[in-house]
Design a protein around this motif. Structure first.
Motif, PDB file in Angstrom:
ATOM      1  N   GLY A   4     -13.821  -2.703  -6.480  1.00 15.38           N
ATOM      2  CA  GLY A   4     -13.507  -1.903  -5.297  1.00 15.38           C
ATOM      3  C   GLY A   4     -14.069  -0.506  -5.458  1.00 15.38           C
TER       4      GLY A   4
ATOM      5  N   ILE B 132     -12.908  -3.260  -0.932  1.00 11.60           N
ATOM      6  CA  ILE B 132     -13.073  -4.348  -1.890  1.00 11.60           C
ATOM      7  C   ILE B 132     -14.520  -4.801  -1.708  1.00 11.60           C
TER       8      ILE B 132
ATOM      9  N   ARG C 134      -4.690  -7.846  -5.359  1.00 13.32           N
ATOM     10  CA  ARG C 134      -3.549  -6.914  -5.377  1.00 13.32           C
ATOM     11  C   ARG C 134      -3.760  -5.776  -6.374  1.00 13.32           C
TER      12      ARG C 134
ATOM     13  N   CYS D 138      -6.564  -4.644  -7.588  1.00  9.23           N
ATOM     14  CA  CYS D 138      -7.653  -3.763  -7.164  1.00  9.23           C
ATOM     15  C   CYS D 138      -7.176  -2.827  -6.050  1.00  9.23           C
ATOM     16  N   GLU D 139      -6.441  -3.386  -5.086  1.00  8.47           N
ATOM     17  CA  GLU D 139      -5.875  -2.551  -4.016  1.00  8.47           C
ATOM     18  C   GLU D 139      -5.056  -1.418  -4.614  1.00  8.47           C
ATOM     19  N   ASN D 140      -4.198  -1.755  -5.565  1.00  9.18           N
ATOM     20  CA  ASN D 140      -3.322  -0.731  -6.158  1.00  9.18           C
ATOM     21  C   ASN D 140      -4.130   0.347  -6.864  1.00  9.18           C
TER      22      ASN D 140
ATOM     23  N   ILE E 122      -7.392  -0.109   3.149  1.00  9.38           N
ATOM     24  CA  ILE E 122      -8.313  -0.935   2.365  1.00  9.38           C
ATOM     25  C   ILE E 122      -9.159  -1.762   3.341  1.00  9.38           C
TER      26      ILE E 122
ATOM     27  N   TYR F 115      -6.986 -13.374   2.821  1.00 12.00           N
ATOM     28  CA  TYR F 115      -6.866 -12.009   3.338  1.00 12.00           C
ATOM     29  C   TYR F 115      -5.813 -11.917   4.452  1.00 12.00           C
TER      30      TYR F 115
ATOM     31  N   GLU G 256      -2.516 -11.782   3.020  1.00 10.26           N
ATOM     32  CA  GLU G 256      -2.271 -10.490   2.379  1.00 10.26           C
ATOM     33  C   GLU G 256      -2.156  -9.343   3.379  1.00 10.26           C
TER      34      GLU G 256
ATOM     35  N   TYR H  26      -4.374  -8.496   5.974  1.00  8.44           N
ATOM     36  CA  TYR H  26      -5.596  -7.925   6.556  1.00  8.44           C
ATOM     37  C   TYR H  26      -5.758  -8.391   8.001  1.00  8.44           C
TER      38      TYR H  26
ATOM     39  N   LYS I 186      -6.602  -3.417   5.926  1.00  3.90           N
ATOM     40  CA  LYS I 186      -5.164  -3.500   5.629  1.00  3.90           C
ATOM     41  C   LYS I 186      -4.651  -2.086   5.396  1.00  3.90           C
TER      42      LYS I 186
ATOM     43  N   LEU J 111      -1.814  -0.072   3.664  1.00  2.43           N
ATOM     44  CA  LEU J 111      -0.747  -0.276   2.683  1.00  2.43           C
ATOM     45  C   LEU J 111       0.475   0.559   3.075  1.00  2.43           C
TER      46      LEU J 111
END
Ligand SMILES: CC(C)(COP(=O)(O)OP(=O)(O)OC[C@H]1O[C@@H](n2cnc3c(N)ncnc32)[C@H](O)[C@@H]1OP(=O)(O)O)[C@@H](O)C(=O)NCCC(=O)NCCS
Length: 147
Positions: free
Chosen positions: A60, A71, A91, A93-95, A102, A117, A120, A122, A143, A145
């Motif tokens: 990412g 990503i 997850r 990578c998002e964090n 994202i 996705y 999750e 998106y 997405k 967060l």
């Protein structure tokens, strides 16, 4: 299945090169792009490892220009799919991107990835027409967060 997720680096180049060819086939990145993603500052790069072998990879990048973390690649070897590895890589990578927003892009026809996705959280942000080899459109997903 036992696996761990850990930071990747330049020593993973050959493993990533092989994984990329298997996972992405016609969309596989050239070696230089893989080296960039493994070495340049500003990228999050994580690998999933089982029995000492790389079985999945995610990267990412924080793009300040559009205020989003992107990503840029996510892949799991076929024989390790549907066991939660893709979800876990995504997850983490998002964090680590540390961005409220994202984004990523995906082939319109890539149903496994789209399912992941959607699950999750998106949603479709826009479409890039004719983006991929062969002329297929890309869906850009986004997405937000929770704070
Ligand atoms: C997309 C990809 C990374 C998913 O990896 P994975 O490890 O299989 O994903 P997970 O096991 O974490 O799946 C999580 C959820 O996503 C959905 N999903 C994943 N693959 C699916 C499939 N083939 N069909 C339907 N739903 C799927 C399911 O909801 C799944 O949960 P479940 O197994 O409990 O039903 C993997 O299929 C892959 O590497 N594909 C090729 C590369 C690619 O397309 N990358 C994305 C480019 S944008």
């Amino acid at each position: 299945m036992d696996y761990i997720i850990e930071k990747a680096g330049w020593r993973d180049f050959l493993d990533l090169y092989r994984l990329e060819k298997v996972v992405f086939e016609q969309d596989a990145w050239p070696w230089f792009d893989l080296l960039v993603v493994l070495t340049f500052p500003g990228f999050v790069r994580l690998k999933a490892v089982a029995n000492g072998h790389m079985i999945g990879f995610v990267a990412g990048e924080l793009r300040r220009g559009d205020g989003a973390g992107w990503i840029v690649t996510l892949g799991v070897l076929p024989e390790y799919r549907r066991r939660g590895v893709g979800h876990a890589l995504l997850r983490q990578c998002e964090n680590q991107l540390n961005s409220k927003r994202i984004r990523l892009c995906v082939r319109k026809s890539n149903l496994p990835a789209l399912k992941l996705y959607q699950r999750e959280g998106y949603v479709v942000y826009t479409t890039w027409v004719n983006y991929y080899h062969g002329g297929e459109d890309a869906l850009v997903l986004e997405k937000i967060l929770p704070s």
